[in-house]
Design an enzyme around this catalytic site. Structure first.
Site, mmCIF file in Angstrom:
data_model
loop_
_atom_site.group_PDB
_atom_site.id
_atom_site.type_symbol
_atom_site.label_atom_id
_atom_site.label_comp_id
_atom_site.label_asym_id
_atom_site.label_seq_id
_atom_site.Cartn_x
_atom_site.Cartn_y
_atom_site.Cartn_z
ATOM 1 N N ASN A 7 0.911 -0.965 0.021
ATOM 2 C CA ASN A 7 -0.031 -0.101 -0.039
ATOM 3 C C ASN A 7 0.999 1.177 0.025
ATOM 4 O OD1 ASN A 7 -1.867 2.102 0.595
ATOM 5 N ND2 ASN A 7 -2.671 0.990 2.152
ATOM 6 N N LYS A 14 3.132 0.564 3.172
ATOM 7 C CA LYS A 14 3.032 -0.207 4.270
ATOM 8 C C LYS A 14 3.182 -1.525 3.490
ATOM 9 C CE LYS A 14 -0.171 2.946 6.588
ATOM 10 N NZ LYS A 14 -1.573 3.156 6.267
ATOM 11 N N ARG A 81 -2.647 -1.981 -3.825
ATOM 12 C CA ARG A 81 -3.734 -1.181 -3.541
ATOM 13 C C ARG A 81 -3.416 0.015 -4.568
ATOM 14 N NH1 ARG A 81 -4.761 3.459 0.488
ATOM 15 N NH2 ARG A 81 -6.979 3.772 0.144
ATOM 16 N N HIS A 169 -12.830 3.881 -0.341
ATOM 17 C CA HIS A 169 -12.777 2.962 0.839
ATOM 18 C C HIS A 169 -13.364 1.379 0.049
ATOM 19 C CE1 HIS A 169 -13.164 6.334 4.293
ATOM 20 N NE2 HIS A 169 -11.665 5.846 3.865
ATOM 21 N N HIS A 194 -17.789 3.004 7.558
ATOM 22 C CA HIS A 194 -16.324 2.996 7.618
ATOM 23 C C HIS A 194 -15.717 4.230 8.219
ATOM 24 C CE1 HIS A 194 -11.907 2.086 6.451
ATOM 25 N NE2 HIS A 194 -12.063 3.462 6.761
ATOM 26 N N LEU A 195 -15.643 4.458 9.635
ATOM 27 C CA LEU A 195 -15.267 5.583 10.342
ATOM 28 C C LEU A 195 -13.794 5.538 10.862
ATOM 29 C CD1 LEU A 195 -18.785 5.420 12.514
ATOM 30 C CD2 LEU A 195 -18.370 6.580 10.100
ATOM 31 N N ASN A 197 -9.924 7.978 9.844
ATOM 32 C CA ASN A 197 -9.713 9.464 9.761
ATOM 33 C C ASN A 197 -10.466 9.824 8.883
ATOM 34 O OD1 ASN A 197 -7.920 10.490 11.766
ATOM 35 N ND2 ASN A 197 -6.283 8.931 11.144
ATOM 36 N N GLY A 198 -10.364 9.257 7.515
ATOM 37 C CA GLY A 198 -11.558 9.325 6.423
ATOM 38 C C GLY A 198 -12.744 8.582 6.860
ATOM 39 N N ARG A 227 -11.610 16.547 7.049
ATOM 40 C CA ARG A 227 -12.174 16.689 5.708
ATOM 41 C C ARG A 227 -13.713 17.015 6.260
ATOM 42 N NH1 ARG A 227 -10.890 11.450 2.451
ATOM 43 N NH2 ARG A 227 -9.213 10.954 4.032
ATOM 44 N N ASP A 268 -8.609 13.691 16.533
ATOM 45 C CA ASP A 268 -8.486 12.462 17.343
ATOM 46 C C ASP A 268 -9.748 12.247 17.959
ATOM 47 O OD1 ASP A 268 -8.153 10.136 18.912
ATOM 48 O OD2 ASP A 268 -5.941 10.417 18.323
ATOM 49 N N ARG A 270 -10.459 10.040 20.260
ATOM 50 C CA ARG A 270 -10.199 9.794 21.641
ATOM 51 C C ARG A 270 -10.374 10.951 22.393
ATOM 52 N NH1 ARG A 270 -5.923 5.683 19.926
ATOM 53 N NH2 ARG A 270 -5.790 7.134 18.186
ATOM 54 N N GLU A 370 -8.095 -4.404 5.253
ATOM 55 C CA GLU A 370 -7.791 -3.916 3.787
ATOM 56 C C GLU A 370 -6.896 -4.958 3.206
ATOM 57 O OE1 GLU A 370 -8.130 0.131 5.045
ATOM 58 O OE2 GLU A 370 -8.996 0.732 3.043
HETATM 59 P P1 ADP Z 1 -7.208 5.717 9.076
HETATM 60 O O1 ADP Z 1 -8.421 6.151 8.329
HETATM 61 O O2 ADP Z 1 -5.937 6.536 9.232
HETATM 62 O O3 ADP Z 1 -6.739 4.169 8.653
HETATM 63 P P2 ADP Z 1 -8.031 4.842 11.360
HETATM 64 O O4 ADP Z 1 -9.302 3.541 10.904
HETATM 65 O O5 ADP Z 1 -6.949 4.078 12.394
HETATM 66 O O6 ADP Z 1 -7.781 5.555 10.428
HETATM 67 O O7 ADP Z 1 -8.812 5.391 12.640
HETATM 68 C C1 ADP Z 1 -8.479 6.686 13.197
HETATM 69 C C2 ADP Z 1 -9.432 7.181 14.208
HETATM 70 O O8 ADP Z 1 -10.034 6.243 15.023
HETATM 71 C C3 ADP Z 1 -9.039 8.501 14.938
HETATM 72 O O9 ADP Z 1 -10.098 9.321 14.718
HETATM 73 C C4 ADP Z 1 -8.722 7.720 16.216
HETATM 74 O O10 ADP Z 1 -8.989 8.754 17.440
HETATM 75 C C5 ADP Z 1 -9.992 6.816 16.454
HETATM 76 N N1 ADP Z 1 -9.879 5.875 17.313
HETATM 77 C C6 ADP Z 1 -8.724 4.887 17.373
HETATM 78 N N2 ADP Z 1 -8.854 4.099 18.538
HETATM 79 C C7 ADP Z 1 -9.894 4.811 19.364
HETATM 80 C C8 ADP Z 1 -10.638 4.331 20.529
HETATM 81 N N3 ADP Z 1 -10.147 3.552 21.450
HETATM 82 N N4 ADP Z 1 -11.489 5.165 20.761
HETATM 83 C C9 ADP Z 1 -12.217 6.164 20.196
HETATM 84 N N5 ADP Z 1 -11.491 6.283 19.008
HETATM 85 C C10 ADP Z 1 -10.574 5.767 18.517
#
Ligand code: ADP
Length: 387
Positions: A7, A14, A81, A169, A194-195, A197-198, A227, A268, A270, A370
């Site tokens: 990827n 990666k 990918r 995605h 699919h939640l 970063n994107g 975004r 983020d 979290r 993926e």
């Molecule tokens: P990417 O699209 O870069 O692959 P990911 O699927 O890793 O992203 O998702 C990143 C998101 O997931 C960030 O917003 C992060 O805060 C959130 N996230 C990861 N672990 C947790 C958790 N334990 N609780 C809440 N949100 C989380």
């Protein structure tokens, strides 16, 4: 068959090596800051490298020598990918000169993604000559979205020029579609969320994508980490006409400074959850907006499919944020959807099933994978009679 999954991003690469069809992970790693003088880094399971990584080619060279040390892991195929397959690619394909040429011809549609994807392909050809290579496209799963859904209501000549929804995605949503089918044959009408970063939502009918929240590019739809998701194009016109903002500035704002970050300063989830617990006003607002947007898509897709059998949460936020799942599922009883509060706190203890016993709609938490999906599709292309 050992399949190396690559990827390649603009400054990262990666990889995972998977034994297929078993799906066993043999090794994985990543390279970062490619092209940033002396700041490059490669992380292998047992060592790391720091120094100049001028190109993806240099990374592949180092990966090749790492893999050569592990004679037990001969590489039989490589799956790449590739983000944008345009209208050309409705399924994964074995790479040849013509395929590379087509991927190149799509550079203008995906200027940030397709060039590094092709660089990864060409570097692999150099270091793994003679090994079959397959391109797996992020857009391909959405090629089943019908014309009445994938077109924009603009003059037809633009459609002929390729201005339409493509969707993204797709590798993740396609993995989810298959997992849901394995879990329940009765789940015909599915919404996959699919939640990460994107973020994107897909309506899946009988295993096929029929509607999706991302569009011509990956900016539309749900609110994301940085975004904006859906926004009235009049705002862009206003910025250009009244404030003389450039395309570059607008792109930066909508891609990097908007979404959760634009609303709160944080992207983020979290961090936002922490602020939400403290009842911080911006976090309360951002989470309300984030969830409202998701609900609009769930309701819209249920309307398009005349019902809903299963709702799936996946990717970082979907898999880990019980708060977002809880808020999303609140007040959806009109759909016959009811979350089990206890199960929602620990989905892994319940095989990812988090709906209440009386819920008509099943609610799943399914970790996306993926890389495994790319390996599975690569295996399928090279062993067409295997299933
Ligand atoms: P990417 O699209 O870069 O692959 P990911 O699927 O890793 O992203 O998702 C990143 C998101 O997931 C960030 O917003 C992060 O805060 C959130 N996230 C990861 N672990 C947790 C958790 N334990 N609780 C809440 N949100 C989380």
């Amino acid at each position: 068959m050992n399949i190396l999954v690559l990827n390649a991003g603009s400054s990262s690469l990666k990889w995972q090596l998977l034994q297929m069809p078993e799906g066993k992970l043999l090794t994985k790693g990543l390279a970062e800051r490619i092209g940033e003088r002396d700041k490059g880094r490669i992380i292998f399971p047992d060592r790391s490298f720091e120094g100049d990584l001028p190109s993806h080619t240099r990374v592949l060279e180092k990966l090749k020598s790492y893999l050569d040390e592990h004679a037990a892991w001969p590489i039989h195929a490589i799956g790449h990918r590739v983000v944008h397959g345009g209208n050309e690619f409705v399924e994964p394909v074995r790479i040849n000169e013509k395929v590379k040429q087509k991927i190149r011809s799509l550079f203008n549609l995906a200027p940030l993604h397709n060039p590094p994807n092709l660089a990864g392909i060409e570097a692999s050809e150099q270091y793994f000559p003679g090994i079959p290579q397959v391109a797996v496209f992020d857009t391909a799963f959405h090629q089943t979205i019908p014309e009445f859904e994938h077109r924009y209501a603009i003059p037809e000549k633009f459609y002929r020029d390729g201005i339409r929804q493509y969707g993204f995605h797709g590798i993740s949503h396609s993995y989810i579609a298959k997992q849901v089918m394995k879990k329940s044959r009765a789940a015909v009408k599915v919404v996959s969320l699919h939640l990460g970063n994107g973020a994107s939502a897909t309506a899946i009918l009988n295993g096929k994508s029929v509607a999706h929240s991302m569009g011509f590019g990956p900016l539309s739809g749900l609110i994301m980490g940085t975004r904006s998701g859906d926004i009235d194009p009049s705002v862009l016109l206003y910025w250009m006409q009244q404030l003389a903002m450039t395309a570059y500035e607008i792109s930066r704002i909508l891609n990097k400074e908007s979404g959760l970050r634009g609303l709160t300063g944080y992207n983020d989830m979290r961090e936002l959850e922490r602020l939400y617990e403290k009842r911080e006003a911006r976090a309360l607002l951002a989470i309300r907006m984030y969830v409202n947007r998701i609900k609009k898509y769930i309701g819209g897709y249920a309307a398009l499919m005349n019902g809903l059998d299963a709702l799936v949460f996946t990717a970082g936020i979907g898999e880990h944020s019980s708060l977002i799942r809880k808020k999303t599922c609140e007040d959806l009883d009109y759909l016959g959807l009811s979350l089990d509060a206890e199960k929602n706190l620990n989905p892994q203890l319940h095989d990812g099933l988090v709906h209440a016993e009386d819920s008509r709609v099943k609610i799943y938490v399914i970790p996306t994978n993926e890389e495994l999906e790319i390996a599975a599709q690569t295996y399928q292309v090279l062993n067409p009679h295997s299933s």
